[in-house]
Design a protein around this motif. Sequence first.
Motif, PDB file in Angstrom:
ATOM      1  N   GLY A 130       0.817  -1.210   0.000  1.00 49.99           N
ATOM      2  CA  GLY A 130       0.000   0.000   0.000  1.00 49.99           C
ATOM      3  C   GLY A 130       0.848   1.255   0.000  1.00 49.99           C
ATOM      4  N   LEU A 131       1.964   1.236  -0.720  1.00 46.26           N
ATOM      5  CA  LEU A 131       2.945   2.326  -0.714  1.00 46.26           C
ATOM      6  C   LEU A 131       3.083   2.932  -2.093  1.00 46.26           C
ATOM      7  N   SER A 132       2.958   4.239  -2.175  1.00 50.90           N
ATOM      8  CA  SER A 132       3.204   4.969  -3.409  1.00 50.90           C
ATOM      9  C   SER A 132       4.058   6.185  -3.065  1.00 50.90           C
ATOM     10  N   ALA A 157       5.107  10.491   0.707  1.00 51.41           N
ATOM     11  CA  ALA A 157       4.538   9.183   0.370  1.00 51.41           C
ATOM     12  C   ALA A 157       3.049   9.143   0.656  1.00 51.41           C
ATOM     13  N   LEU A 158       2.366   8.284  -0.085  1.00 48.50           N
ATOM     14  CA  LEU A 158       0.952   7.992   0.128  1.00 48.50           C
ATOM     15  C   LEU A 158       0.832   6.537   0.524  1.00 48.50           C
ATOM     16  N   PHE A 159       0.170   6.278   1.653  1.00 47.28           N
ATOM     17  CA  PHE A 159      -0.032   4.924   2.164  1.00 47.28           C
ATOM     18  C   PHE A 159      -1.524   4.596   2.071  1.00 47.28           C
ATOM     19  N   ALA A 168      -6.754   6.316  -6.981  1.00 48.46           N
ATOM     20  CA  ALA A 168      -8.056   6.711  -6.440  1.00 48.46           C
ATOM     21  C   ALA A 168      -7.880   7.652  -5.261  1.00 48.46           C
ATOM     22  N   ALA A 169      -6.983   7.313  -4.347  1.00 51.51           N
ATOM     23  CA  ALA A 169      -6.754   8.165  -3.189  1.00 51.51           C
ATOM     24  C   ALA A 169      -6.134   9.495  -3.597  1.00 51.51           C
ATOM     25  N   ALA A 170      -5.187   9.465  -4.530  1.00 51.75           N
ATOM     26  CA  ALA A 170      -4.552  10.698  -4.988  1.00 51.75           C
ATOM     27  C   ALA A 170      -5.560  11.605  -5.689  1.00 51.75           C
ATOM     28  N   ASP A 177      -9.313  13.704 -11.715  1.00 51.53           N
ATOM     29  CA  ASP A 177      -8.972  12.312 -11.959  1.00 51.53           C
ATOM     30  C   ASP A 177      -7.545  12.234 -12.462  1.00 51.53           C
ATOM     31  N   VAL A 178      -6.638  11.659 -11.674  1.00 51.12           N
ATOM     32  CA  VAL A 178      -5.238  11.615 -12.067  1.00 51.12           C
ATOM     33  C   VAL A 178      -5.014  10.771 -13.316  1.00 51.12           C
TER      34      VAL A 178
END
Length: 352
Positions: A130-132, A157-159, A168-170, A177-178
């Motif tokens: 779950g790491l970006s 980071a986004l977890f 979706a989270a970003a 919409d990314v």
Amino acid sequence: MGWWDKKPEERGRWVLDPLVAVGPLRFGMRHEEVKAALGGKWNGGGQGTADGWHWTPYDEDCVTAVYDQDGYLVGVQVAAMGGPFVRLDDVELISRVPSEARAEILGLAARRGAEVTTNRGGDPQIAAWGLSMTTEQEWGWLPEGHVGRMDTVITSALFTAPGVADDAAASVIAGYDVRDLVANPGSWPVTPDDERPRWGWAPLEQVGPLRFGMSPHQVAAALDEAPAGRTGAFPFWYWKESGQWSLHTDHFEGAGVTAQYWAPDGIPQLGAVTVHGRTGPQLHYEGIPLVGITPSVLEAAIIQHVEDHDLGLRFSPAGAAVPDGPHLYLDATRAGDTSVSEPTFFTEDWHL
């Protein structure tokens, strides 16, 4: 306390438990539980989307929480500047030189047998954790005695929780919409200055072949290129279908520019042009090159020119020194572990 006042020892030190928790925040928490875990600190704010997702900033901790339509925590974005340091095994993830963090993440993933892919920003993402990874412009105390932007970028980071795509989270945080953005393959080449075309510009009138007020079709025709990516939004609930979709930007990779539109009369027209710092044409202000320059070098040249000619000076929201008057905005874009200048030229009444 602002992030600029935080000493390293005053920032939290969190551990990532992949897909379960990051520091004291466990996926599945409600807002009140998150607030309590962060010491009851919340400045208010946040935004929702048409399908019920929403994000909430916790500014003192420099983290942003993403909640799904049922109000459960599904994502946590940790800021590079002031956010808690987050560790996975022996790898520190936050406020790192991106290339160094990437090498350590790839090594850890190899040891654990985890698949590594590249997210739309060009950084590593590992779905099994779950790491970006992401990056932000680095800021710090300058020799002049004030806080300012540096020439470097550092990691954030986004977890995310299980089953939640980082896109979706970003998207919830970004407000669009990314998937509409052009994906970076994971490299940041910078075109040498002598290989860039030279464009002229006239404040409030035109940038190269692009005249303010052009329609999207006219912009594409002037550049002889179809847009590689575009962004837009519905008027009330971001990218979800509610009302008439409105075009915001067209991204032209060949020309190295992004056209930005507004619709004062209901019809999109060109209101600003961003010239890509890594690949765009070169433009000058009073003999000073504006594109693809080390930010501190460009800022020093701008300030010197302003002082030499007794002109006005202002600072953009990105922290860049800008001469007062020419409707010019200076930002920076990533070039690997560093950054280069990226200007935007805009028409009157345009709001950046």
